[in-house]
Design a protein around this motif. Structure first.
Motif, PDB file in Angstrom:
ATOM      1  N   LEU A 151       0.939  -1.063  -0.048  1.00  0.00           N
ATOM      2  CA  LEU A 151      -0.139  -0.106   0.092  1.00  0.00           C
ATOM      3  C   LEU A 151       0.735   1.390   0.000  1.00  0.00           C
ATOM      4  CD1 LEU A 151      -2.746  -0.844   2.652  1.00  0.00           C
ATOM      5  CD2 LEU A 151      -2.853  -0.899  -0.019  1.00  0.00           C
ATOM      6  N   PHE A 152       1.836   1.388   0.688  1.00  0.00           N
ATOM      7  CA  PHE A 152       2.724   2.349   0.900  1.00  0.00           C
ATOM      8  C   PHE A 152       3.579   2.587  -0.362  1.00  0.00           C
ATOM      9  CE2 PHE A 152       7.155   4.378   1.861  1.00  0.00           C
ATOM     10  CZ  PHE A 152       6.503   5.343   2.594  1.00  0.00           C
ATOM     11  N   THR A 153       3.984   1.550  -1.089  1.00  0.00           N
ATOM     12  CA  THR A 153       4.440   1.695  -2.436  1.00  0.00           C
ATOM     13  C   THR A 153       3.668   2.302  -3.523  1.00  0.00           C
ATOM     14  OG1 THR A 153       5.976   0.080  -1.810  1.00  0.00           O
ATOM     15  CG2 THR A 153       6.077   0.711  -4.303  1.00  0.00           C
ATOM     16  N   LEU A 154       2.217   1.774  -3.400  1.00  0.00           N
ATOM     17  CA  LEU A 154       1.384   2.291  -4.367  1.00  0.00           C
ATOM     18  C   LEU A 154       1.179   3.854  -4.227  1.00  0.00           C
ATOM     19  CD1 LEU A 154      -1.584  -0.355  -4.013  1.00  0.00           C
ATOM     20  CD2 LEU A 154      -0.079   0.038  -6.184  1.00  0.00           C
ATOM     21  N   ALA A 155       1.147   4.030  -2.817  1.00  0.00           N
ATOM     22  CA  ALA A 155       1.261   5.579  -2.635  1.00  0.00           C
ATOM     23  C   ALA A 155       2.097   6.404  -3.162  1.00  0.00           C
ATOM     24  CB  ALA A 155       1.084   5.979  -0.880  1.00  0.00           C
TER      25      ALA A 155
ATOM     26  N   ALA B 100       5.026  -1.046  -7.188  1.00  0.00           N
ATOM     27  CA  ALA B 100       5.622   0.220  -7.800  1.00  0.00           C
ATOM     28  C   ALA B 100       5.147   0.232  -9.338  1.00  0.00           C
ATOM     29  CB  ALA B 100       7.102   0.244  -7.727  1.00  0.00           C
ATOM     30  N   GLY B 101       5.088  -0.846  -9.907  1.00  0.00           N
ATOM     31  CA  GLY B 101       4.656  -0.991 -11.261  1.00  0.00           C
ATOM     32  C   GLY B 101       3.203  -1.180 -11.275  1.00  0.00           C
TER      33      GLY B 101
ATOM     34  N   PHE C  55      -1.986   8.707  -3.580  1.00  0.00           N
ATOM     35  CA  PHE C  55      -1.135   8.940  -2.995  1.00  0.00           C
ATOM     36  C   PHE C  55      -1.565   8.974  -1.374  1.00  0.00           C
ATOM     37  CE2 PHE C  55       1.438  11.741  -0.039  1.00  0.00           C
ATOM     38  CZ  PHE C  55       2.734  10.954   0.311  1.00  0.00           C
ATOM     39  N   LEU C  56      -2.610   9.921  -1.223  1.00  0.00           N
ATOM     40  CA  LEU C  56      -3.405  10.098   0.211  1.00  0.00           C
ATOM     41  C   LEU C  56      -4.109   9.011   0.512  1.00  0.00           C
ATOM     42  CD1 LEU C  56      -4.655  13.565  -0.559  1.00  0.00           C
ATOM     43  CD2 LEU C  56      -3.004  13.151   1.039  1.00  0.00           C
TER      44      LEU C  56
ATOM     45  N   LEU D 117      -1.308   5.962   1.438  1.00  0.00           N
ATOM     46  CA  LEU D 117      -0.357   6.292   2.586  1.00  0.00           C
ATOM     47  C   LEU D 117      -1.025   6.385   3.765  1.00  0.00           C
ATOM     48  CD1 LEU D 117       2.493   7.143   3.379  1.00  0.00           C
ATOM     49  CD2 LEU D 117       1.738   9.489   3.236  1.00  0.00           C
ATOM     50  N   ILE D 118      -2.216   6.889   3.859  1.00  0.00           N
ATOM     51  CA  ILE D 118      -3.213   7.044   5.127  1.00  0.00           C
ATOM     52  C   ILE D 118      -3.727   5.506   5.269  1.00  0.00           C
ATOM     53  CG2 ILE D 118      -4.908   7.807   6.215  1.00  0.00           C
ATOM     54  CD1 ILE D 118      -4.502  10.384   4.905  1.00  0.00           C
ATOM     55  N   GLY D 119      -3.978   4.835   4.127  1.00  0.00           N
ATOM     56  CA  GLY D 119      -4.592   3.431   4.335  1.00  0.00           C
ATOM     57  C   GLY D 119      -3.462   2.516   4.940  1.00  0.00           C
ATOM     58  N   SER D 120      -2.249   2.693   4.483  1.00  0.00           N
ATOM     59  CA  SER D 120      -1.159   1.740   4.904  1.00  0.00           C
ATOM     60  C   SER D 120      -0.894   1.783   6.388  1.00  0.00           C
ATOM     61  CB  SER D 120       0.027   1.666   3.855  1.00  0.00           C
ATOM     62  OG  SER D 120       0.650   3.043   4.273  1.00  0.00           O
ATOM     63  N   LEU D 121      -0.775   2.940   6.896  1.00  0.00           N
ATOM     64  CA  LEU D 121      -0.438   3.423   8.023  1.00  0.00           C
ATOM     65  C   LEU D 121      -1.487   2.848   9.044  1.00  0.00           C
ATOM     66  CD1 LEU D 121       1.035   6.968   7.831  1.00  0.00           C
ATOM     67  CD2 LEU D 121       2.270   4.816   8.224  1.00  0.00           C
TER      68      LEU D 121
END
Length: 400
Positions: free
Chosen positions: A58-62, A113-114, A351-352, A355-359
């Motif tokens: 999830l973080f990398t998707l962000a 990432a891809g 990104f938002l 990033l927030i979802g992964s955290l």
């Protein structure tokens, strides 16, 4: 795959290809969930480490969407997508060959990432070619494809792991990514004019100033993000709830997860059919009400009795039905609030959200050590935050 310097689109991109672009990464994300308990045993590591395979994805998707958006506006949708899927396929290969936990985690990072380029550009291309209300309807159908993939992926992951081992989930993701790459190579035209006024690579990222200063954009994006967080929280928590408190297997989780994905599927189908007529704001409000009702139902059932498959998955199906109604409309409202640079706006939204979802997804299982009732309480908190952000977005857009 060299950058295209002019708009070559002669027709709308096929919806089937757009849906395929959008589902490749969610399939890779969700097919991993049911095998996480098995991977913890196989690699002789903690559940926290294996959960990082989901969280890092999830973080990398962000981060990937934050970078890919400006690049797609600068160099074109097509080359960014093609190179992205090559990276996704490489990650799948590394996952198949992983012998240690760190290799598995690196594979997940490369996959994300891809694969992020497909999620980002499917939405951008729709908004390149259609107005906000019509785009919301079409995004509903694309979200429907994602919901269908999410319904199938965990169940398939459970059965594949049982029949052919955990590596099979990476084989499936690689096959799907390869098909989408080939389809994009043959049938994906460039859908937007390439910005040749940018002075260089870093200059492409200056568009974020314009996006973030657009009235209402950030509030609509955060509204969408909060509801998505609820889904990510459930995905990382539920497999361990099933294994620990119900003594269930990955197959049991996958079978029951069909309810959750089915709710998302039905909500997305409804959004695709009625959003253009009902309007984005009405659909966002209705979706938030329904997601809130699902959270309250889970809370009540957990208080009354010990958790069961029905009390865990049925309320979450109601939550995701509401998400299916609100998400495509909130996405369309956020991106349409900006002027131009749709891929950049879509990248910031992704990104938002991720990033927030992964955290939140990594934090919630730790909070749940205080009790399972924490899960519905966190879900309800996400809905309330989503409603607040939505109303702030409406106020900002009305004032301008």
């Amino acid at each position: 795959m060299k950058p295209i310097v002019k708009n070559t689109a002669t027709a709308a991109t096929p919806v089937s290809l757009l849906a395929g672009m959008a589902i490749a990464s969610p399939v890779a994300l969700n097919i991993f969930a049911p095998v996480m308990p098995e991977l913890a045993v196989t690699f002789n590591t903690s559940t926290f480490t294996i959960q990082l395979g989901f969280t890092l994805y999830l973080f990398t998707l962000a981060i990937g969407q934050l970078i890919s958006g400006p690049l797609a506006d600068r160099y074109g949708r097509r080359p960014v997508l093609l190179w992205g899927f090559i990276l996704h396929i490489a990650g799948c290969l590394l996952g198949i060959m992983a012998a240690e936990a760190w290799q598995l985690l690196l594979a997940r990072v490369l996959q994300a990432a891809g694969g992020c380029t497909g999620m980002l550009l499917a939405r951008s291309i729709v908004l390149d070619q259609h107005g906000k209300d019509q785009a919301a309807g079409m995004l509903g159908y694309i979200t429907l494809g994602i919901a269908s993939a999410q319904a199938i992926a965990p169940t398939m992951g459970g059965y594949l792991s049982l029949l052919a081992g955990w590596q099979s989930v990476f084989w499936l993701s690689m096959a799907l990514g390869s098909i989408i790459w080939l389809g994009a190579l043959l049938y994906l035209p460039e859908s937007d004019k390439i910005d040749q006024n940018s002075k260089g690579f870093l200059d492409s990222f200056k568009r974020y100033n314009c996006v973030l200063s657009s009235p209402g954009y950030l509030w609509y994006a955060l509204s969408c993000t909060m509801i998505a967080c609820g889904f990510f929280i459930f995905i990382t928590s539920a497999p361990f709830v099933v294994a620990k408190h119900m003594q269930g297997s990955p197959v049991d989780y996958g079978n029951w997860f069909i309810l959750v994905a089915g709710g998302f599927w039905l909500g997305s189908l409804t959004a695709g059919k009625v959003s253009a007529k009902a309007g984005t704001n009405r659909m966002i409000k209705l979706g938030n009400y329904i997601s809130g009702a699902g959270s309250l139902l889970m809370l009540g059932l957990f208080i009354v009795d010990s958790p069961s498959y029905l009390s865990l998955f049925l309320p979450m199906a109601l939550f995701t039905f509401g998400r299916g109604l609100s998400q495509p409309n909130a996405q369309a409202s956020a991106i349409s609030a900006t002027s131009g640079a749709k891929a950049t706006a879509t990248g910031m939204l992704g990104f938002l959200q991720l990033l927030i979802g992964s955290l939140m997804a990594q934090l919630t299982p730790l909070l749940m050590k205080m009790g399972l009732v924490v899960l519905p309480l966190v879900l309800l908190s996400m809905v309330l935050l989503a409603a607040y952000c939505y109303y702030r977005g409406v106020k900002a857009c009305t004032a301008c």
